[in-house]
Design a protein around this motif. Structure first.
Motif, PDB file in Angstrom:
ATOM      1  N   SER A   3     -12.319 -10.683 -16.271  1.00 24.59           N
ATOM      2  CA  SER A   3     -12.366 -11.257 -14.925  1.00 24.59           C
ATOM      3  C   SER A   3     -12.873 -12.688 -14.953  1.00 24.59           C
ATOM      4  CB  SER A   3     -13.240 -10.393 -14.013  1.00 24.59           C
ATOM      5  OG  SER A   3     -14.564 -10.363 -14.486  1.00 24.59           O
ATOM      6  N   GLU A   4     -13.682 -13.051 -15.955  1.00 28.05           N
ATOM      7  CA  GLU A   4     -14.147 -14.425 -16.061  1.00 28.05           C
ATOM      8  C   GLU A   4     -12.977 -15.374 -16.296  1.00 28.05           C
ATOM      9  OE1 GLU A   4     -15.575 -11.943 -17.972  1.00 28.05           O
ATOM     10  OE2 GLU A   4     -17.307 -11.693 -16.681  1.00 28.05           O
ATOM     11  N   ASN A   5     -12.010 -14.957 -17.113  1.00 25.76           N
ATOM     12  CA  ASN A   5     -10.833 -15.788 -17.372  1.00 25.76           C
ATOM     13  C   ASN A   5      -9.962 -15.921 -16.127  1.00 25.76           C
ATOM     14  OD1 ASN A   5     -11.594 -16.178 -20.015  1.00 25.76           O
ATOM     15  ND2 ASN A   5     -10.317 -14.531 -20.800  1.00 25.76           N
ATOM     16  N   LEU A   6      -9.873 -14.842 -15.331  1.00 28.47           N
ATOM     17  CA  LEU A   6      -9.060 -14.879 -14.126  1.00 28.47           C
ATOM     18  C   LEU A   6      -9.671 -15.804 -13.080  1.00 28.47           C
ATOM     19  CD1 LEU A   6      -8.031 -11.155 -13.720  1.00 28.47           C
ATOM     20  CD2 LEU A   6      -6.590 -13.062 -14.398  1.00 28.47           C
ATOM     21  N   ALA A   7     -10.987 -15.907 -13.060  1.00 28.34           N
ATOM     22  CA  ALA A   7     -11.653 -16.752 -12.076  1.00 28.34           C
ATOM     23  C   ALA A   7     -11.797 -18.181 -12.575  1.00 28.34           C
ATOM     24  CB  ALA A   7     -13.027 -16.167 -11.751  1.00 28.34           C
ATOM     25  N   SER A   8     -11.187 -18.472 -13.685  1.00 31.03           N
ATOM     26  CA  SER A   8     -11.291 -19.786 -14.301  1.00 31.03           C
ATOM     27  C   SER A   8     -10.848 -20.895 -13.355  1.00 31.03           C
ATOM     28  CB  SER A   8     -10.431 -19.816 -15.565  1.00 31.03           C
ATOM     29  OG  SER A   8     -10.296 -21.118 -16.044  1.00 31.03           O
ATOM     30  N   HIS A   9     -11.390 -22.072 -13.546  1.00 32.58           N
ATOM     31  CA  HIS A   9     -11.044 -23.223 -12.724  1.00 32.58           C
ATOM     32  C   HIS A   9      -9.613 -23.697 -12.965  1.00 32.58           C
ATOM     33  CE1 HIS A   9     -12.250 -25.012 -16.545  1.00 32.58           C
ATOM     34  NE2 HIS A   9     -11.493 -26.023 -16.210  1.00 32.58           N
ATOM     35  N   THR A  10      -8.903 -23.137 -13.924  1.00 32.14           N
ATOM     36  CA  THR A  10      -7.529 -23.564 -14.186  1.00 32.14           C
ATOM     37  C   THR A  10      -6.586 -23.161 -13.056  1.00 32.14           C
ATOM     38  OG1 THR A  10      -7.045 -21.579 -15.450  1.00 32.14           O
ATOM     39  CG2 THR A  10      -7.831 -23.496 -16.682  1.00 32.14           C
ATOM     40  N   PHE A  11      -6.954 -22.163 -12.264  1.00 32.27           N
ATOM     41  CA  PHE A  11      -6.136 -21.751 -11.128  1.00 32.27           C
ATOM     42  C   PHE A  11      -6.629 -22.486  -9.889  1.00 32.27           C
ATOM     43  CE2 PHE A  11      -6.048 -17.914 -13.879  1.00 32.27           C
ATOM     44  CZ  PHE A  11      -4.717 -17.987 -14.223  1.00 32.27           C
ATOM     45  N   THR A  12      -5.742 -23.268  -9.286  1.00 27.56           N
ATOM     46  CA  THR A  12      -6.148 -24.061  -8.125  1.00 27.56           C
ATOM     47  C   THR A  12      -5.503 -23.597  -6.827  1.00 27.56           C
ATOM     48  OG1 THR A  12      -4.390 -25.648  -8.584  1.00 27.56           O
ATOM     49  CG2 THR A  12      -6.582 -26.114  -9.510  1.00 27.56           C
ATOM     50  N   HIS A  13      -4.514 -22.712  -6.908  1.00 30.00           N
ATOM     51  CA  HIS A  13      -3.808 -22.242  -5.721  1.00 30.00           C
ATOM     52  C   HIS A  13      -3.620 -20.726  -5.797  1.00 30.00           C
ATOM     53  CE1 HIS A  13      -2.939 -26.506  -5.672  1.00 30.00           C
ATOM     54  NE2 HIS A  13      -2.731 -26.367  -4.379  1.00 30.00           N
ATOM     55  N   ALA A  14      -3.685 -20.100  -4.637  1.00 24.50           N
ATOM     56  CA  ALA A  14      -3.516 -18.647  -4.576  1.00 24.50           C
ATOM     57  C   ALA A  14      -2.652 -18.277  -3.376  1.00 24.50           C
ATOM     58  CB  ALA A  14      -4.862 -17.966  -4.466  1.00 24.50           C
ATOM     59  N   GLU A  15      -1.819 -17.261  -3.565  1.00 24.23           N
ATOM     60  CA  GLU A  15      -1.046 -16.686  -2.466  1.00 24.23           C
ATOM     61  C   GLU A  15      -1.456 -15.223  -2.384  1.00 24.23           C
ATOM     62  OE1 GLU A  15       3.527 -15.605  -1.223  1.00 24.23           O
ATOM     63  OE2 GLU A  15       3.181 -17.186  -2.677  1.00 24.23           O
TER      64      GLU A  15
END
Length: 94
Positions: A3-15
């Motif tokens: 889950s730490e990788n999923l919450a990474s700052h590399t993702f900037t947009h979510a739908e």
């Protein structure tokens, strides 16, 4: 993937899409992307275990993935009611 990788700052947009199934369960479809209007880099389907806590779980998902909440809970509840979704502690008047 943790889950730490999923919450990474590399993702900037979510739908986010909320589904209410014929089995009376809520599912959250979450697509994470690195840029707006780009194909998602990660797609998740999250089952809400207790439908009476759907709003608490939605807020926890928003917080975990650092998603800015553009809609208030009132708007989410109104959309759910308009589409026949279950709202815990609601009184239904005919």
């Amino acid at each position: 993937m943790s889950s730490e990788n999923l919450a990474s700052h590399t993702f900037t947009h979510a739908e986010i899409k909320l589904f209410y199934t014929e089995q009376y369960q809520y599912l959250v479809a979450l697509d994470l992307a690195t840029a707006e209007f780009m194909p998602s880099k990660r797609s998740l389907l999250i089952k809400i275990e207790n439908r009476q806590k759907v709003f608490d779980d939605l807020l926890a998902i928003f917080e975990h993935f650092d998603i800015a909440l553009e809609f208030t809970m009132k708007h989410i509840k109104k959309a759910l009611a308009a589409n026949g979704g279950y709202i815990s502690s609601a009184i239904y008047i005919h």
